[in-house]
Every structure is written in structure tokens, then in C-alpha cells.
Design an enzyme around this catalytic site. Structure first.
Site, PDB file in Angstrom:
ATOM      1  N   TYR A 147       0.831  -1.198   0.000  1.00  0.00           N
ATOM      2  CA  TYR A 147       0.000   0.000   0.000  1.00  0.00           C
ATOM      3  C   TYR A 147       0.873   1.258   0.000  1.00  0.00           C
ATOM      4  O   TYR A 147       0.718   2.144  -0.850  1.00  0.00           O
ATOM      5  CB  TYR A 147      -0.937  -0.001   1.211  1.00  0.00           C
ATOM      6  CG  TYR A 147      -1.679   1.299   1.412  1.00  0.00           C
ATOM      7  CD1 TYR A 147      -2.595   1.759   0.474  1.00  0.00           C
ATOM      8  CD2 TYR A 147      -1.452   2.081   2.550  1.00  0.00           C
ATOM      9  CE1 TYR A 147      -3.267   2.961   0.648  1.00  0.00           C
ATOM     10  CE2 TYR A 147      -2.119   3.276   2.742  1.00  0.00           C
ATOM     11  CZ  TYR A 147      -3.028   3.716   1.787  1.00  0.00           C
ATOM     12  OH  TYR A 147      -3.680   4.911   1.974  1.00  0.00           O
ATOM     13  N   LYS A 202       1.419   3.973  -3.104  1.00  0.00           N
ATOM     14  CA  LYS A 202       1.060   5.376  -2.880  1.00  0.00           C
ATOM     15  C   LYS A 202       2.269   6.286  -3.123  1.00  0.00           C
ATOM     16  O   LYS A 202       2.127   7.375  -3.691  1.00  0.00           O
ATOM     17  CB  LYS A 202       0.517   5.577  -1.468  1.00  0.00           C
ATOM     18  CG  LYS A 202      -0.863   4.971  -1.226  1.00  0.00           C
ATOM     19  CD  LYS A 202      -1.953   5.663  -2.046  1.00  0.00           C
ATOM     20  CE  LYS A 202      -2.301   7.029  -1.492  1.00  0.00           C
ATOM     21  NZ  LYS A 202      -3.452   7.653  -2.198  1.00  0.00           N
TER      22      LYS A 202
END
Length: 298
Positions: free
Chosen positions: A134, A138
Site C-alpha cells: 500500500y 502510494k
């Protein structure tokens, strides 16, 4: 000004809908799903052609990207989808805004930090060291914005909650109302952020055209510091859930595929000084959110 909002049916997107009601600008809310009663234009931001066409057709001057793949644990087994939404889709938006000469406001996360230990608030120029898929995707999204050459504001936030969707506050409200005892980790510190506060900050910047010449990465969360244990104690106290005994525990009592940041407090000096923001203290915002939930009978 025409403002495109992606991920408009998520937590932040819904709060952007709320703040847009007091704006003189025209907002176009997009998502890949519908919510009854909500005016939503379909847009798949993973489709570069569709994004480009939307920006051109709607004559978009600014885009606020609230869309993301946010399931931190599932991302470990689904890197391709996480990368598509958190990186490649962001690239599509950045390139479309570059072509149009417009502004991209991209919402990022404290998860771009975490692999390296630290105990002081994270500044914008601190090197990103994500500890999982994640955070990695990002961070790649941020880098795509920078590489595009578009006008941009990247705003990293943390511990987001609201009246809408699934989030920590709503989960803890349910658990503290139904369980006699609950264990919550105390060795991860950060700052809860009411999505409405962030939406109001973005609205303030856009409405007052404060972004001109202010390209950069900024941090925004509510003020203060707490652990997930402290956060839960306040949720229960404000909700009147006194019958649930809340106990502190270590993170290793809840095994996860991802090593979460143990300290992800964000330094907000830059965004406050640049845009003249006054940021609420986290407990005040929690009270406000719970009050809004009660008023809406959520």
C-alpha cells in the site's frame, strides 16, 4: 472554476460533496459506483483515455483525487490492483491535468513512511520508506505526479475517519457497544483525522485560489498525538459506551501481513504557514463527527 472529484463516494469524497455546497465553483463528482440519491458521473481513472476525455469535455480546471486502493492487508496479495489505482491511475490524472494546464490535488498517506524507526513528526522532505505494498504504491503515485510536470498539491494524511463507509471510529462504536472487553494496540502512535476537516482545508485552498505557485507536498492531519488505544477510549467515552472494558495491547497480538508505522505523526507546519490554516484538535473533531452521526441517525 470546474473541479473534478474522483472517488466521490468514499469517505473524503463524500465530505467534498458536503463542502462543495457552499462553493461558487462547479464540482463534478465521479466514481465507478453509485450511491442512491448522490449525483455521480461514472469515471474509471485507470482508463487514461476516459480521464483525458473527461478533463477536456468538462473543461476541468482542478482535480481532487480522493480515489485509492486502501485495503492495506489485501494489497499484499493484490499488488497489481493496488498499483493500478494508487500509481497508474494517478499518472493518468496527472498527465491529463498537465495537458489541460490545470491543478491536481492528490491525497496521499502517512504509509509512505514507516520502515525506518523515528519518534519525531514526519516532515514533507523526509525520505519515503514504506513497509508494504500500500505505502509503496502510494509513494509511486506521488512520484508519478512529480514526473508529470503538472501543477500539483500532494497532501498526505493519516488515520482518516468520517460518518461514511467503513472506518475505525464506526468499527469501535459497534464493538464497544456490544463487547464487555476489548483489546486495542497502544504501541502505534499517530493522529486521527476527520475527513470533513481535510475536505474543508482543500475547499479553502481551492475557493480562495491559494494554490498558484505553491506546487509541493504537504501534510495534513488533525492536531495532537494518540495511540489507537487512546483513540478508542475517547470514542467509547464520547459515545457513552461505559460498559466495555478497553485494555491496551501490543501490535504483535494482532499479526498482520504489513508492518504498520509505529509513529506516523505528521508535521503540519508547512501547510498551516502556506495556506493560513487553523487545524482542529483531534478530540474536538471526534466530538464533531459523532455529533454529525447522531444528527444524521447513522
Amino acid at each position: 472554476m470546474n473541479i473534478l472529484v474522483t472517488g466521490a463516494n468514499g469517505q473524503l469524497g463524500m465530505e467534498m460533496r458536503a463542502v462543495s455546497r457552499k462553493s461558487a465553483d462547479r464540482y463534478i463528482f465521479t466514481d465507478v459506483s453509485d450511491i442512491p440519491g448522490m449525483d455521480t458521473v461514472y469515471l474509471d481513472i485507470t482508463d487514461a483515455g476516459a480521464v483525458s476525455q473527461m478533463v477536456k469535455t468538462m473543461e476541468i480546471n482542478a482535480a481532487v483525487n480522493c480515489a485509492a486502493y486502501t485495503d492495506v492487508d489485501r494489497a499484499e496479495d493484490d499488488r497489481a490492483k493496488a498499483d493500478m489505482l494508487n500509481h497508474l491511475a494517478v499518472k493518468n490524472l496527472a498527465e491529463a491535468m498537465k495537458a489541460s494546464g490545470g491543478l491536481l490535488v492528490h491525497i496521499s498517506t502517512d504509509y509512505v513512511f514507516g520502515k525506518e524507526p523515528y519518534n519525531v513528526p514526519c516532515r514533507e522532505d523526509q525520505k519515503g520508506t514504506p513497509s508494504g505494498v500500500y505505502g509503496e504504491t502510494k509513494l509511486a503515485g506521488e512520484q508519478a505526479v512529480l514526473a508529470s510536470g503538472c501543477k500539483y498539491l500532494i497532501i498526505r494524511t493519516a488515520w482518516l475517519y468520517s460518518e461514511y463507509g467503513k472506518n475505525f471510529v464506526k468499527t469501535m462504536l459497534r464493538l464497544t457497544a456490544s463487547k464487555p472487553e476489548l483489546k486495542v494496540v497502544f504501541d502505534q502512535a499517530g493522529t486521527p483525522t476527520y475527513a470533513l476537516d481535510l475536505a474543508e482545508a482543500v475547499h479553502h485552498i481551492l475557493e480562495n485560489r491559494l494554490y498558484e505557485g505553491k506546487n509541493g507536498i504537504y501534510h495534513y492531519s488533525d492536531e495532537g498525538v494518540c495511540s489507537w488505544y487512546d483513540f478508542t477510549k475517547m470514542i467509547a467515552e464520547y459515545a457513552g459506551h461505559a460498559s466495555c472494558r478497553i485494555l491496551p495491547c501490543h501490535s504483535d497480538e494482532y499479526p498482520s501481513k504489513v508492518v504498520r508505522p509505529s509513529y506516523s505523526v505528521l508535521d503540519k507546519t508547512k501547510i498551516k504557514d502556506t495556506f493560513g490554516l487553523e487545524i482542529p484538535y483531534w478530540t474536538d473533531s471526534l466530538r464533531r463527527c459523532l455529533g454529525n452521526m447522531a444528527d444524521a441517525n447513522i
